[in-house]
Design a protein around this motif. Structure first.
Motif, short mmCIF file in Angstrom:
data_model
loop_
_atom_site.label_atom_id
_atom_site.label_comp_id
_atom_site.label_asym_id
_atom_site.label_seq_id
_atom_site.Cartn_x
_atom_site.Cartn_y
_atom_site.Cartn_z
N ARG A 7 -23.25 70.14 -41.93
CA ARG A 7 -22.89 70.54 -40.57
C ARG A 7 -23.48 71.90 -40.24
O ARG A 7 -23.99 72.13 -39.16
N ARG A 8 -23.37 72.83 -41.18
CA ARG A 8 -23.89 74.17 -40.91
C ARG A 8 -25.41 74.15 -40.75
O ARG A 8 -25.96 74.82 -39.88
N GLU A 9 -26.09 73.39 -41.62
CA GLU A 9 -27.53 73.31 -41.50
C GLU A 9 -27.92 72.71 -40.15
O GLU A 9 -28.86 73.14 -39.51
N SER A 145 -13.44 82.25 -38.32
CA SER A 145 -14.75 82.02 -38.92
C SER A 145 -15.36 83.33 -39.42
O SER A 145 -15.97 83.38 -40.50
N ALA A 146 -15.20 84.40 -38.64
CA ALA A 146 -15.72 85.70 -39.06
C ALA A 146 -14.99 86.21 -40.30
O ALA A 146 -15.60 86.80 -41.20
N PHE A 181 -21.82 79.90 -38.75
CA PHE A 181 -20.76 80.13 -39.73
C PHE A 181 -19.40 79.61 -39.26
O PHE A 181 -18.38 79.91 -39.87
N LEU A 182 -19.41 78.86 -38.17
CA LEU A 182 -18.14 78.37 -37.66
C LEU A 182 -17.42 77.53 -38.71
O LEU A 182 -18.00 76.64 -39.32
N ASP A 183 -16.15 77.82 -38.88
CA ASP A 183 -15.32 77.10 -39.84
C ASP A 183 -14.01 76.76 -39.13
O ASP A 183 -13.17 77.63 -38.93
N ILE A 184 -13.89 75.52 -38.73
CA ILE A 184 -12.72 75.13 -37.95
C ILE A 184 -11.63 74.64 -38.89
O ILE A 184 -11.84 73.70 -39.66
#
Length: 721
Positions: A7-9, A145-146, A181-184
């Motif tokens: 997903r990040r890629e 996410s940060a 870098f979003l991490d939900i």
């Protein structure tokens, strides 16, 4: 996108990320803005109400689910979202959302319902809690996410102007830079009211922020439905006559079909449609139509003669539908020392929106899909009734909402949309543009109802009003009966009722609906009592508002603004009026009267309103100013008359509107500070105008004005009485 790395890629190679805002906030999923197929899949899977798009360069697009007809929703709703998101407003763009009520609908009037309906001054109020909560959850995702990206506690982070900030290490990262870098989290926190910003910390709400759509409207790039041009588009007009529900019989069809450019004639129950290659050709053919019209329910109806029968109806002992009843009018008559009674009348009023009604519709060859381009105030059905009209699934109808060149309630009626769609079906797959001429819209209009209000006020030996009854006679239910309650006046015994009539005239919500005629009657009755009792009208209202401190605050403020206690200039007088419609507001105007011509001149208008939290102060003031001017136009000029069921006016040469030379020297508005939730402001000022002007006239001349509009002829008649 099976794993986190995939997903990040994927996101790194995309232009941005779509954050989907659901009923309880952002859903635990994110996808590429370019992946429109995936977007549609997500939209189908979840009950979503709004969504925002962020690109890696920091651009934020917020979707507006409301119509924009000059009232400012393209700015006010996104501001609410951006406030809680801590977005940099200079990087925010706004676009219309799709017409999908399950996704973008706000809370409706019925519990659990959703609406995309820009009416009743409900847009900001109904969307305010959702937009704040959704914006706060968007911020949470970014901060969370940060925190994981930097491996620091979430509590150490703050946000400002589209940046997440870690003060301890002097780090900051923009929202756009955070996209890869979003991490939900699996479970988002439930944002509670106490988790939202305190109103004292607002950076956008309540500030002077230019409206997003104004530059495009100024430079001509804003697109209204009337601007739409599609390949292979043809044009349509309708001849509806000016007798509602009369059935047409065309006697020269072959002659019309032989005219240059004419493509087709379509018979409707109430009209004859002409489709041609150009608008000019369609209009020319319309002139040549020879039609025999049937009679209809309205045949024989004369609007100016009907008041006599209305008066008789108001005198009947049998009550109509009860709108409001407190205390007991009947059981309290022994305490009454004097009763005041008066009838108030108002003629039909036309919406007079600037942009003529128009729509572009396209039905595909299989007749199972349709697209519509329209400026609409939307409706109880976000697809504007097209699925039912064509008997096709709602998902096969695509509504492209455009800017509206004025609505005032008329464009919440989608009759013209249905007409255009039926004509497009006849020409499938060619798009059809249907245009109503001004004469069409006046002659076959849908008007604010004509009505009569019979009011009675009973005072006790101390001169206090203890009984107040209000009987509304007219057609239209809520259209005539709204605004007949007196929730902010402490009168122990009150009765408001509606007695129904029907004449076959088309009716529609008009700005503030029934509040205009009913508040006119109520406020004039209060001044009639004050005049006879030799009580100052403001002091009378202060006493009546003793249990409504917010209403009283608007009265006190506007009295100060207008120097109420200072005698007016010779030949002038001031009048006061209070209205609750969404917001609470009190107005005072100063007028003079030309005794020879009968023309009333409004010199100054002062207004104080309590609208709760103000999203856009400048825009609220503009709404109030526009409402005052529209109110003055309807009170002093506008009048639809009907003879034998037919509208007598045709265009602005005989349906008069307020002119530049008629506007006041000044309109001054004060917005009372409040931390309560926002209320509507678009319909607060308009219905206060009639009472203010009539009460100033009573003070100046000692004579009452009781029939809207106050045309010079009517004023002269009163002066000579």
């Amino acid at each position: 996108m099976k794993g986190q790395i995939d997903r990040r890629e994927f996101l790194k190679s995309s232009s941005g990320v779509a954050l989907f805002i659901g009923v309880s906030g952002i859903l635990p999923s994110f996808i590429s803005c370019k992946d429109t197929k995936k977007i549609q899949e997500v939209l189908k899977q979840h009950s979503i109400t709004a969504w925002v798009r962020i690109t890696e360069d920091g651009e934020i697009t917020i979707y507006n689910p409301a119509a924009e007809m000059g009232q400012g929703s393209m700015t006010s709703l996104p501001i609410i979202f951006a406030e809680e998101m801590d977005a940099d407003w200079t990087k925010v763009k706004v676009e219309f959302s799709p017409q999908e009520v399950e996704i973008y609908g706000s809370e409706g009037w019925a519990p659990g319902s959703k609406l995309m309906f820009t009416v009743g001054s409900r847009v900001t109020k109904s969307n305010y809690p959702l937009m704040r909560k959704s914006g706060a959850q968007a911020r949470y995702i970014l901060v969370n996410s940060a925190a994981k990206h930097w491996n620091v506690p979430l509590e150490e982070l703050s946000t400002a102007d589209s940046y997440v900030i870690h003060a301890k290490t002097d780090k900051k990262i923009s929202y756009g830079e955070l996209i890869p870098f979003l991490d939900i989290p699996e479970n988002l926190p439930n944002i509670k009211p106490e988790d939202l910003k305190d109103h004292t910390a607002f950076k956008l709400i309540g500030k002077k922020i230019p409206r997003t759509e104004i530059p495009a409207k100024v430079d001509g790039s804003a697109q209204f439905a009337i601007d739409i041009r599609l390949p292979n588009m043809v044009y349509a007009v309708l001849e509806r006559g000016n007798l509602n529900a009369a059935k047409p019989s065309l006697t020269n069809k072959d002659e019309i079909l032989a005219m240059q450019g004419v493509l087709k004639i379509v018979d409707l129950d109430y009209a004859i449609g002409i489709i041609a290659q150009s608008l000019e050709q369609a209009l020319e053919a319309k002139k040549q139509l020879k039609i025999q019209w049937s009679k209809a329910k309205a045949t024989g109806f004369n609007s100016q003669e009907i008041y006599t029968s209305y008066e008789a109806i108001s005198k009947l002992k049998k009550k109509g539908k009860i709108i409001n009843e407190t205390g007991s009018i009947e059981n309290n008559k022994k305490a009454i020392s004097r009763t005041y009674s008066a009838d108030f009348k108002n003629d039909y009023v036309y919406h007079a929106q600037m942009e003529p009604l128009n729509v572009v519709a396209q039905v595909f060859p299989d007749e199972n899909r349709a697209e519509v381009w329209v400026g609409s105030q939307q409706g109880v059905d976000a697809k504007l009734g097209i699925p039912e009209l064509l008997d096709i699934p709602p998902e096969n109808v695509n509504i492209h909402l455009q800017y509206l060149g004025g609505g005032f309630g008329r464009r919440s009626m989608n009759d013209f949309v249905h007409e255009g769609t039926l004509l497009a079906k006849e020409m499938a797959p060619s798009p059809v543009k249907l245009i109503w001429t001004r004469e069409d819209d006046v002659g076959y209009g849908a008007f604010r109802p004509l009505s009569l209000q019979r009011l009675q006020a009973g005072v006790d030996k101390n001169g206090d009003i203890i009984n107040f009854s209000h009987c509304v006679v007219g057609d239209g239910g809520h259209l005539v009966a709204s605004g007949s309650r007196n929730d902010h006046y402490d009168i122990p015994n009150q009765l408001a009722e509606w007695r129904e009539t029907s004449h076959g005239i088309r009716l529609k919500h008009w700005r503030a609906v029934g509040h205009g005629p009913n508040k006119f009657a109520i406020e004039c009755m209060l001044d009639q009592v004050a005049f006879d009792q030799k009580i100052d009208p403001v002091e009378l209202r202060r006493k009546l508002m003793n249990k409504s401190p917010r209403a009283l605050a608007t009265l006190n403020k506007v009295a100060d603004m207008s120097n109420w206690d200072t005698p007016a200039v010779s030949g002038r007088a001031k009048g006061v009026g209070f209205v609750e419609h969404g917001s609470l507001g009190t107005g005072i105007c100063e007028i003079s009267v030309n005794q020879q011509s009968g023309k009333i001149k409004v010199h100054h208008f002062w207004v104080a309103i309590d609208a709760g939290i103000i999203i856009q102060p400048d825009n609220v003031k503009a709404q109030i100013e526009g409402g005052i001017l529209m109110g003055m136009s309807s009170v002093l000029k506008e009048q639809i008359t009907i003879v034998d069921g037919r509208v007598q006016q045709s265009n602005f040469q005989d349906y008069e509107l307020l002119r530049m030379q008629d506007i006041p020297d000044s309109i001054e508005t004060f917005l009372i500070s409040s931390s309560d939730g926002p209320e509507g402001v678009g319909e607060t000022a308009t219905p206060m105008v009639a009472g203010c002007i009539a009460n100033a006239f009573l003070k100046l001349t000692g004579k009452p004005l009781r029939h809207l509009p106050f045309t010079p002829d009517r004023v002269l008649e009163v002066l000579k009485s």
